[in-house]
Design a protein around this motif. Structure first.
Motif, PDB file in Angstrom:
ATOM      1  N   LEU A  91      71.855  59.722 -17.604  1.00  0.00           N
ATOM      2  CA  LEU A  91      71.665  59.842 -15.752  1.00  0.00           C
ATOM      3  C   LEU A  91      72.727  60.782 -14.656  1.00  0.00           C
ATOM      4  O   LEU A  91      72.145  61.031 -13.436  1.00  0.00           O
ATOM      5  CB  LEU A  91      71.471  58.722 -15.649  1.00  0.00           C
ATOM      6  N   GLY A  92      74.178  60.801 -15.211  1.00  0.00           N
ATOM      7  CA  GLY A  92      74.576  61.730 -14.698  1.00  0.00           C
ATOM      8  C   GLY A  92      74.671  62.598 -15.219  1.00  0.00           C
ATOM      9  O   GLY A  92      75.643  63.525 -13.709  1.00  0.00           O
ATOM     10  N   ASP A  93      74.242  63.142 -15.754  1.00  0.00           N
ATOM     11  CA  ASP A  93      73.839  64.574 -16.018  1.00  0.00           C
ATOM     12  C   ASP A  93      72.861  65.268 -14.967  1.00  0.00           C
ATOM     13  O   ASP A  93      72.922  66.373 -14.092  1.00  0.00           O
ATOM     14  CB  ASP A  93      73.018  64.769 -16.979  1.00  0.00           C
ATOM     15  N   ILE A  94      71.871  64.297 -14.892  1.00  0.00           N
ATOM     16  CA  ILE A  94      70.843  64.600 -13.849  1.00  0.00           C
ATOM     17  C   ILE A  94      70.949  64.950 -11.813  1.00  0.00           C
ATOM     18  O   ILE A  94      70.404  65.558 -11.366  1.00  0.00           O
ATOM     19  CB  ILE A  94      69.352  64.005 -14.373  1.00  0.00           C
ATOM     20  N   ARG A  95      71.647  63.987 -12.086  1.00  0.00           N
ATOM     21  CA  ARG A  95      72.564  63.438 -10.991  1.00  0.00           C
ATOM     22  C   ARG A  95      73.200  64.974 -10.396  1.00  0.00           C
ATOM     23  O   ARG A  95      73.213  65.573  -8.840  1.00  0.00           O
ATOM     24  CB  ARG A  95      73.321  62.299 -10.306  1.00  0.00           C
ATOM     25  N   GLY A  96      73.699  65.458 -11.191  1.00  0.00           N
ATOM     26  CA  GLY A  96      74.344  66.886 -11.440  1.00  0.00           C
ATOM     27  C   GLY A  96      73.358  67.737 -10.935  1.00  0.00           C
ATOM     28  O   GLY A  96      74.017  69.439 -10.705  1.00  0.00           O
ATOM     29  N   TYR A  97      72.923  68.280 -11.125  1.00  0.00           N
ATOM     30  CA  TYR A  97      71.690  69.198 -12.121  1.00  0.00           C
ATOM     31  C   TYR A  97      70.462  69.085 -10.739  1.00  0.00           C
ATOM     32  O   TYR A  97      70.167  70.507 -10.545  1.00  0.00           O
ATOM     33  CB  TYR A  97      71.196  69.254 -13.077  1.00  0.00           C
ATOM     34  N   PHE A  98      70.560  68.654  -9.511  1.00  0.00           N
ATOM     35  CA  PHE A  98      68.953  68.055  -9.232  1.00  0.00           C
ATOM     36  C   PHE A  98      69.166  67.484  -8.305  1.00  0.00           C
ATOM     37  O   PHE A  98      70.513  66.511  -7.575  1.00  0.00           O
ATOM     38  CB  PHE A  98      67.336  67.157 -10.118  1.00  0.00           C
ATOM     39  N   PRO A  99      68.074  67.989  -7.056  1.00  0.00           N
ATOM     40  CA  PRO A  99      68.349  67.060  -6.096  1.00  0.00           C
ATOM     41  C   PRO A  99      68.343  65.750  -6.184  1.00  0.00           C
ATOM     42  O   PRO A  99      67.218  65.064  -6.680  1.00  0.00           O
ATOM     43  CB  PRO A  99      67.383  67.763  -4.337  1.00  0.00           C
ATOM     44  N   SER A 100      68.491  64.654  -5.105  1.00  0.00           N
ATOM     45  CA  SER A 100      68.078  63.054  -4.914  1.00  0.00           C
ATOM     46  C   SER A 100      66.470  62.654  -5.360  1.00  0.00           C
ATOM     47  O   SER A 100      66.517  61.823  -5.797  1.00  0.00           O
ATOM     48  CB  SER A 100      68.547  62.465  -4.090  1.00  0.00           C
ATOM     49  N   ARG A 101      66.058  63.954  -4.961  1.00  0.00           N
ATOM     50  CA  ARG A 101      64.297  62.959  -4.737  1.00  0.00           C
ATOM     51  C   ARG A 101      63.802  63.506  -5.716  1.00  0.00           C
ATOM     52  O   ARG A 101      62.698  62.806  -6.604  1.00  0.00           O
ATOM     53  CB  ARG A 101      63.549  63.563  -3.128  1.00  0.00           C
ATOM     54  N   VAL A 102      64.407  64.203  -7.036  1.00  0.00           N
ATOM     55  CA  VAL A 102      63.920  64.539  -8.512  1.00  0.00           C
ATOM     56  C   VAL A 102      64.557  63.667  -9.100  1.00  0.00           C
ATOM     57  O   VAL A 102      64.003  63.384 -10.317  1.00  0.00           O
ATOM     58  CB  VAL A 102      64.713  66.293  -8.478  1.00  0.00           C
ATOM     59  N   VAL A 103      65.603  63.340  -8.776  1.00  0.00           N
ATOM     60  CA  VAL A 103      66.881  62.472  -9.613  1.00  0.00           C
ATOM     61  C   VAL A 103      65.929  60.879  -9.709  1.00  0.00           C
ATOM     62  O   VAL A 103      65.031  60.408 -10.644  1.00  0.00           O
ATOM     63  CB  VAL A 103      67.630  63.176  -9.186  1.00  0.00           C
ATOM     64  N   GLN A 104      64.930  61.216  -8.528  1.00  0.00           N
ATOM     65  CA  GLN A 104      64.724  59.478  -8.481  1.00  0.00           C
ATOM     66  C   GLN A 104      63.187  59.629  -9.124  1.00  0.00           C
ATOM     67  O   GLN A 104      62.841  58.479  -9.734  1.00  0.00           O
ATOM     68  CB  GLN A 104      64.033  58.891  -6.969  1.00  0.00           C
ATOM     69  N   VAL A 105      62.424  61.109  -9.049  1.00  0.00           N
ATOM     70  CA  VAL A 105      61.162  61.435 -10.066  1.00  0.00           C
ATOM     71  C   VAL A 105      61.642  60.559 -11.549  1.00  0.00           C
ATOM     72  O   VAL A 105      60.682  60.558 -12.238  1.00  0.00           O
ATOM     73  CB  VAL A 105      61.336  62.304  -9.791  1.00  0.00           C
TER      74      VAL A 105
END
Length: 403
Positions: A91-105
């Motif tokens: 979860l920490g990794d995806i928040r570093g790589y992708f914008p918030s709207r993509v993280v939520q998806v």
């Protein structure tokens, strides 16, 4: 092809004509996942390789043994391990790589595809997630099983989402409804001390007599005598079945906003096969949400019967039913109650959804039956809701969104 992966690589490689060949290959490689079958021949390094590992963890091929990396080359399927620390790192990794709207998806995909709901009962997981309305719905559905060690963290996550929604919605809602309340309370035959001179002059400017330098008012407009008195009663009746999660969150926030307005007496009722009155918790929408148990059956008729018992001033009451209308109770009795409320002067609003999720699933037969009673059922977004309420308060036609 998975929509979250397409979004995650910053565009659709099939249609983006503003990129060169190398960039297009890079995007296809991230979308397809590598292996001889993808046909790109592209090798990822550095940040791209790390981003690909986070995508593979969720959309990778085949089940893993012990959470290891799966073999590449086959069709992607769920593969994230079941360890809470591992998931928290992901979860920490995806928040570093992708914008918030993509993280939520991607979070929603992880919960739906991999059955990670149970891990949300652990504090370290909740601290790592990107909070949004959908996550709040998941937490509410798990609230009864939530251990004490997790409840405070869960409340903090829910409170963050609620506060963000209030910042977005509260000011516009109060301004819109205050104007509607003022217009509905104006008196056209006021006593002298109740005349609103500013509005009276503006309404009668065409009657200005230049030879006398004055306006002869043909129509007087007055203030309501009790400006701070309750002008309208609003009853929010919310279906808490699992499919209504996002609507429940938004309705709870709106309920708290309406309750903060002195000129509106707001009541909030939630239901499945039972009915619960949460009006006493309206000062804190987080308390309201944790008083809700998502899931279960639906008995709209019973809920409306309770709401009817709350009505003391029909002509000054707005009842808002928020439900997908899949009725498990007595259909004919439900429709009779709606007809009776409208006949008594109640403004009845039926919302199939109160969310940003697009067209909802709903019982079309029941929606058509309500429309035949003069109570059209439709979905609306949170941004449109203040206008819907303003129209109901002023007793004018509802601005039903076009499908």
């Amino acid at each position: 092809m998975n929509g979250a992966v397409d979004a995650a690589v910053n565009g659709d490689p099939r249609t983006d004509t503003g990129i060169d060949g190398e960039e297009r290959l890079r995007r296809w490689r991230l979308v397809l996942g590598g292996g001889p079958a993808d046909g790109t021949g592209r090798v990822l390094t550095g940040r791209d390789a790390a981003m690909d590992r986070t995508l593979e963890a969720l959309y990778g091929s085949g089940p893993r043994a012990g959470g290891g990396t799966p073999a590449r080359g086959g069709p992607r399927s769920a593969g994230l391990g079941g360890s809470a620390p591992q998931v928290a790192r992901w979860l920490g990794d995806i928040r570093g790589y992708f914008p918030s709207r993509v993280v939520q998806v991607m979070q929603r995909d992880a919960i739906d595809r991999l059955g990670l709901s149970a891990l949300l009962l652990e504090p370290e997981m909740l601290e790592a997630v990107e909070a949004d309305v959908h996550l709040v719905g998941t937490l509410l559905s798990l609230s009864k099983a939530m251990p004490e060690t997790t409840k405070e963290t869960a409340r903090a996550v829910v409170r963050k989402v609620v506060e963000d929604l209030e910042k977005r919605l509260a000011s516009r809602t109060r301004a819109t409804l205050t104007g509607a309340l003022d217009r509905s309370a104006r008196v056209n035959r006021p006593r002298h001390r109740d005349i609103d001179w500013d509005r009276t002059i503006r309404a009668n400017l065409r009657h200005y007599l230049p030879e006398h330098g004055t306006v002869v008012p043909e129509r007087l407009i007055g203030h309501g005598r009790a400006a701070q008195a309750v002008k309208k009663d609003v009853v929010l009746c919310i279906d808490q079945s699992g499919s209504m999660a996002a609507s429940v969150v938004h309705a709870s926030v709106f309920g708290a906003v309406l309750a903060s307005m002195r000129s509106i007496d707001t009541k909030l009722v939630v239901f499945d096969t039972a009915v619960v009155d949460l009006t006493e918790q309206l000062d804190d929408p987080v308390d309201v949400l944790f008083g809700i148990q998502l899931g279960g059956g639906t008995d709209i008729n019973r809920a409306l019967a309770y709401c009817q018992s709350l009505i003391t001033r029909p002509a000054d009451t707005v009842v808002v039913l928020i439900s997908d209308l899949y009725e498990g109770g007595i259909r004919d009795e439900m429709l009779k109650r709606v007809a009776a409320m409208k006949a008594s002067g109640v403004q009845f609003v039926a919302l199939l959804a109160l969310s940003d999720e697009g067209a909802p699933s709903y019982d079309r037969e029941h929606a058509a039956a309500l429309a035949a009673l003069g109570a059209p059922a439709f979905a609306c977004t949170p941004d449109v809701f203040p206008e819907i309420m303003a129209a109901a308060i002023e007793r004018r036609p509802l601005p039903v969104p076009q499908e």
